[in-house]
Design a protein around this motif. Structure first.
Motif, PDB file in Angstrom:
ATOM      1  N   VAL A  90       0.922  11.278  10.543  1.00 42.00           N
ATOM      2  CA  VAL A  90       1.983  10.818   9.641  1.00 42.00           C
ATOM      3  C   VAL A  90       2.346  11.932   8.664  1.00 42.00           C
ATOM      4  O   VAL A  90       1.532  12.822   8.384  1.00 42.00           O
ATOM      5  N   PRO A  91       3.571  11.924   8.143  1.00 44.72           N
ATOM      6  CA  PRO A  91       3.968  12.948   7.176  1.00 44.72           C
ATOM      7  C   PRO A  91       3.085  12.929   5.926  1.00 44.72           C
ATOM      8  O   PRO A  91       2.500  11.907   5.560  1.00 44.72           O
ATOM      9  N   THR A  92       3.023  14.071   5.289  1.00 46.42           N
ATOM     10  CA  THR A  92       2.264  14.212   4.043  1.00 46.42           C
ATOM     11  C   THR A  92       3.151  13.840   2.860  1.00 46.42           C
ATOM     12  O   THR A  92       4.362  14.085   2.877  1.00 46.42           O
ATOM     13  N   GLY A  93       2.551  13.252   1.849  1.00 47.27           N
ATOM     14  CA  GLY A  93       3.304  12.869   0.665  1.00 47.27           C
ATOM     15  C   GLY A  93       2.654  13.363  -0.612  1.00 47.27           C
ATOM     16  O   GLY A  93       1.470  13.721  -0.638  1.00 47.27           O
ATOM     17  N   TRP A  94       3.455  13.410  -1.667  1.00 48.46           N
ATOM     18  CA  TRP A  94       2.948  13.614  -3.020  1.00 48.46           C
ATOM     19  C   TRP A  94       2.965  12.263  -3.723  1.00 48.46           C
ATOM     20  O   TRP A  94       3.967  11.531  -3.672  1.00 48.46           O
ATOM     21  N   PHE A  95       1.854  11.918  -4.376  1.00 47.78           N
ATOM     22  CA  PHE A  95       1.715  10.634  -5.055  1.00 47.78           C
ATOM     23  C   PHE A  95       1.339  10.869  -6.513  1.00 47.78           C
ATOM     24  O   PHE A  95       0.716  11.881  -6.845  1.00 47.78           O
ATOM     25  N   ILE A  96       1.689   9.914  -7.366  1.00 49.42           N
ATOM     26  CA  ILE A  96       1.190   9.929  -8.736  1.00 49.42           C
ATOM     27  C   ILE A  96       0.160   8.819  -8.886  1.00 49.42           C
ATOM     28  O   ILE A  96       0.396   7.665  -8.503  1.00 49.42           O
ATOM     29  N   ASP A  97      -1.008   9.194  -9.402  1.00 50.78           N
ATOM     30  CA  ASP A  97      -2.033   8.215  -9.767  1.00 50.78           C
ATOM     31  C   ASP A  97      -1.829   7.950 -11.256  1.00 50.78           C
ATOM     32  O   ASP A  97      -2.404   8.619 -12.111  1.00 50.78           O
ATOM     33  N   GLN A 139      -7.640  10.429 -16.540  1.00 52.60           N
ATOM     34  CA  GLN A 139      -6.288  10.897 -16.803  1.00 52.60           C
ATOM     35  C   GLN A 139      -5.416  10.798 -15.549  1.00 52.60           C
ATOM     36  O   GLN A 139      -5.890  11.049 -14.436  1.00 52.60           O
ATOM     37  N   PRO A 140      -4.146  10.425 -15.720  1.00 52.76           N
ATOM     38  CA  PRO A 140      -3.231  10.400 -14.569  1.00 52.76           C
ATOM     39  C   PRO A 140      -3.082  11.798 -13.976  1.00 52.76           C
ATOM     40  O   PRO A 140      -3.350  12.809 -14.640  1.00 52.76           O
ATOM     41  N   GLY A 141      -2.642  11.826 -12.736  1.00 56.27           N
ATOM     42  CA  GLY A 141      -2.430  13.112 -12.085  1.00 56.27           C
ATOM     43  C   GLY A 141      -1.715  12.931 -10.765  1.00 56.27           C
ATOM     44  O   GLY A 141      -1.298  11.817 -10.401  1.00 56.27           O
ATOM     45  N   TYR A 142      -1.577  14.018 -10.030  1.00 53.58           N
ATOM     46  CA  TYR A 142      -0.814  14.025  -8.785  1.00 53.58           C
ATOM     47  C   TYR A 142      -1.737  14.364  -7.618  1.00 53.58           C
ATOM     48  O   TYR A 142      -2.606  15.232  -7.719  1.00 53.58           O
ATOM     49  N   ASN A 184      -6.952   5.959 -11.718  1.00 51.44           N
ATOM     50  CA  ASN A 184      -7.945   5.242 -10.912  1.00 51.44           C
ATOM     51  C   ASN A 184      -7.598   5.396  -9.436  1.00 51.44           C
ATOM     52  O   ASN A 184      -6.744   4.676  -8.915  1.00 51.44           O
ATOM     53  N   PRO A 185      -8.236   6.327  -8.727  1.00 52.79           N
ATOM     54  CA  PRO A 185      -7.903   6.564  -7.316  1.00 52.79           C
ATOM     55  C   PRO A 185      -8.149   5.372  -6.401  1.00 52.79           C
ATOM     56  O   PRO A 185      -7.672   5.373  -5.266  1.00 52.79           O
ATOM     57  N   SER A 186      -8.895   4.365  -6.874  1.00 61.79           N
ATOM     58  CA  SER A 186      -9.133   3.200  -6.018  1.00 61.79           C
ATOM     59  C   SER A 186      -7.897   2.316  -5.923  1.00 61.79           C
ATOM     60  O   SER A 186      -7.786   1.496  -5.010  1.00 61.79           O
ATOM     61  N   ASN A 187      -6.965   2.457  -6.859  1.00 58.75           N
ATOM     62  CA  ASN A 187      -5.711   1.707  -6.797  1.00 58.75           C
ATOM     63  C   ASN A 187      -4.688   2.484  -5.980  1.00 58.75           C
ATOM     64  O   ASN A 187      -4.793   3.694  -5.800  1.00 58.75           O
ATOM     65  N   ASP A 188      -3.680   1.760  -5.498  1.00 62.95           N
ATOM     66  CA  ASP A 188      -2.631   2.421  -4.725  1.00 62.95           C
ATOM     67  C   ASP A 188      -1.849   3.379  -5.614  1.00 62.95           C
ATOM     68  O   ASP A 188      -1.353   2.995  -6.682  1.00 62.95           O
ATOM     69  N   SER A 189      -1.736   4.619  -5.159  1.00 59.31           N
ATOM     70  CA  SER A 189      -0.910   5.587  -5.869  1.00 59.31           C
ATOM     71  C   SER A 189       0.544   5.418  -5.442  1.00 59.31           C
ATOM     72  O   SER A 189       0.835   4.854  -4.383  1.00 59.31           O
ATOM     73  N   ILE A 190       1.459   5.915  -6.253  1.00 56.27           N
ATOM     74  CA  ILE A 190       2.887   5.710  -6.025  1.00 56.27           C
ATOM     75  C   ILE A 190       3.483   6.937  -5.344  1.00 56.27           C
ATOM     76  O   ILE A 190       3.350   8.065  -5.835  1.00 56.27           O
TER      77      ILE A 190
END
Length: 655
Positions: free
Chosen positions: A280-287, A534-537, A291-297
């Motif tokens: 599948v294609p690669t994506g950039w997500f924001i956490d 802290q949030p991150g990408y 909390n990496p256990s939650n779905d990132s956007i």
């Protein structure tokens, strides 16, 4: 000479009368699905997977399902709940879904109180997560059934993921999926047949199946939108699988037509198919919550149609009034915070959901006549801003809520390069320097410039040491190991030191697991925690492009002809199989390994052969009790009557 042949056919009524006459109970003609049978499953899980074997000896496997639910609890991963509920105009007596084990909420609507699991909110992780690892390899899910007096319809709520070999002859691509009902597993699987009491749920006309939702579709958060998964990222149209005309009226088989939904192929290529997770294609997500256990956007994706790295995105444009459409959507306002009362319908401008707009989350006031309890009412104003947490009014205008395209889409998607949308100063018409905002859980979250993402990972800081870096999240510590869990890598300045964390002294290791870090740290807005996430990408595969949400139903209405039943004279227990297969006709069907035969042990002394009075098996469709069961006093007289009949027949034959 004419010879007459009499054909004896087992008739339920006749069998019941005969069984009653000789003191036995008739075989029952209905059933209840009790639970998931574990004889061909790896229990407990193996390396975090509930493997589904091709036999009860664990010889081979073509798939597995996730044993961990959305609450992080490890169980079987799939369960049966006998809860009566209604969905999509159908009444179900239960459901097969993820193992949520939710308890009734007294403040929930009555229907949800009665069916806390089958009617659980969509964000509760109610779909079981089944994974196929072999193209055309059948996965046999077995269920325990108890015979009883009522026919029952069960909704099946799951997610089917393509984890096949991305390097095989078709690069792991699937073209369709198939469901079958039957008995047994692996080489012993026997399909069920029409009118045998086991089938998929059929509509009254017998020409289509009951599914309570799309038979199969890629997640709404990517295509078409979803009340649970939010606004779509790639397309406002649903990416739906359609059942083949060859099986649409067949009771015991369901297969999609081999066509991959157009919104999906528009992304991955017309000549492609349902991609394996590895491809599948690669994506950039924001956490956004650290909390990496939650779905990132999902924020951007590497366009699979171009050979070089090409990061693209789709800007959500919230529509104002256009043509005959007034630009408003209908929001269900729970003005009294009481889920048992009807909400108030409020028309709100769609642009109020735009996190980059001037009217984002503007307060909306509605006047409601409140009952005073004495036969009079008082007009009362109620104001809400929380409506932006609910994107359902917008989704109702998109493919998910408006499949006939009868109304104007409240949101349209405009393709853009990620570097052009995610900039330091998105709105250059004012004096404020702000980036682009995205709507996440009702909040306007500012996104850093695209060029900064790779230097802004998810981290944990030490609030007692000038917010110094404590640890950094690594989602893929060893790329050569498939499915490896991510870890937090501790900054070298802290490794081996003793620090006070939440009033306890801790010697800091080199790494923490996700669960360990969640336990000792607080969210980004914490005022009390020593360690703050802290949030991150994060960059990684867009996993939902390998996942298909599945909705179907299974009906059980009788077990008298099932080959998998046993009885003790009081209760009859049976099993049936729901076989699920990911298909591609360009790949050979794998051979199911034969179960190894154990060496034959030395023979034991034989026990006397069991007689019919032992209660094993059935007699003309009747079930006989085991020793110790109550004795029917009518039985001796019935035997004497039968002997008298034989004597009379003999006398006539010799006369």
């Amino acid at each position: 000479m004419r010879t007459t042949t009499t054909k004896f056919v087992r008739k339920p009524l006749a069998a019941a009368v005969m069984c009653s006459a000789i003191g036995l109970s008739p075989a029952v003609l209905a059933a209840t699905i009790e639970n998931v049978n574990t004889n061909n499953l790896s229990v407990p899980p193996v390396e975090g997977k509930t493997l589904v074997y091709t036999d009860t000896a664990g010889t081979a496997t073509f798939g597995w399902f996730d044993p961990v639910n959305d609450s992080g609890d490890i169980g079987l991963g799939m369960s049966v709940y006998n809860e009566i509920f209604s969905a999509a105009g159908e009444t179900f007596q239960g459901c097969i879904m993820a193992q949520t084990d939710l308890e009734s909420d007294p403040e929930a609507p009555q229907a949800q109180q009665d069916s806390p699991n089958c009617l659980a909110p969509g964000d509760s992780g109610k779909r079981f997560k089944l994974k196929t690892t072999e193209t055309n390899g059948p996965i046999d899910l077995v269920f325990d059934v108890t015979a009883d007096e009522a026919s029952k319809l069960y909704r099946v709520i799951g997610k089917f993921s393509n984890l096949t070999d991305g390097t095989n002859s078709v690069d792991g691509i699937l073209k369709a999926l198939r469901f079958e009902t039957g008995f047994g597993v692996g080489n012993e699987f026997m399909p069920s047949s029409a009118e045998d009491g086991l089938s998929f749920g059929m509509e009254a006309d017998g020409q289509s199946k009951i599914s309570a939702g799309n038979l199969g579709k890629f997640p709404g958060g990517l295509f078409g939108g979803s009340k649970v998964e939010g606004l779509p990222f790639f397309s406002t149209s649903v990416a739906e699988f359609i059942e083949s005309t060859d099986t649409v009226s067949v009771q015991d088989k369901l297969e999609t037509n081999g066509e991959i939904p157009t919104p999906y192929t528009d992304l991955v290529g017309a000549d492609s198919g349902w991609l394996a997770l590895a491809n599948v294609p690669t994506g950039w997500f924001i956490d956004h919550d650290g909390n990496p256990s939650n779905d990132s956007i999902l924020l951007a994706y590497d366009d699979p149609e171009t050979a070089e790295e090409d990061w693209m995105t789709n800007e959500k444009v919230f529509q104002a009034a256009v043509g005959d459409w007034d630009g408003k959507v209908t929001y269900e306002f729970d003005h009294d915070n009481d889920q048992t009362t009807d909400p108030i319908l409020v028309d709100i401008d769609a642009v109020n959901w735009d996190p980059n707009g001037d009217s984002f989350a503007d307060p909306v006031t509605v006047t409601v006549d409140v009952d005073n309890g004495d036969g009079t009412t008082t007009p009362t104003d109620f104001t809400t801003q929380d409506y932006v947490k609910d994107v359902s009014p917008l989704v109702e205008t998109l493919g998910e809520g408006d499949p006939e395209d009868a109304v104007v889409d409240a949101v349209i998607l405009e393709p853009k390069e990620a570097s052009a949308l995610y900039v330091a100063d998105y709105d250059t018409t004012d004096d404020v320097t702000e980036g682009f905002y995205v709507l996440i859980d009702g909040e306007a979250v500012e996104i850093a410039p695209f060029g900064d993402w790779d230097t802004t990972p998810v981290t944990v800081i030490d609030s007692t040491n000038s917010d110094a870096l404590f640890a950094t999240w690594n989602p893929d510590p060893d790329p050569t190991v498939e499915g490896e869990e991510g870890i937090y890598e501790v900054d070298g300045a802290y490794v081996g030191t003793t620090v006070t964390i939440n009033a306890e002294e801790v010697v800091v290791p080199e790494t923490f697991t996700l669960d360990e870090m969640i336990a000792i740290s607080g969210p980004p807005d914490s005022d009390t925690a020593t360690l703050i996430r802290q949030p991150g990408y994060v960059q990684g595969p867009i996993e939902d492009l390998a996942n298909v949400n599945i909705n179907t139903s299974v009906a059980v209405s009788g077990t008298s002809t099932w080959p998998t039943c046993t009885g003790d004279g009081t209760e009859t227990s049976c099993t049936f199989t729901l076989r699920v297969t990911g298909l591609n006709d360009a790949v050979e069907v794998p051979t199911i390994p034969v179960t190894p035969v154990e060496p034959t042990p030395e023979p034991e002394p034989e026990e006397p052969a069991a007689s019919s009075s032992d209660g094993d098996g059935t007699i003309f469709g009747c079930t006989a009790g085991k020793p110790g069961s109550p004795f029917d006093p009518v039985l001796p007289s019935m035997v004497l009557a039968a002997l008298a009949g034989l004597w009379a027949r003999k006398r006539r034959g010799t006369a």
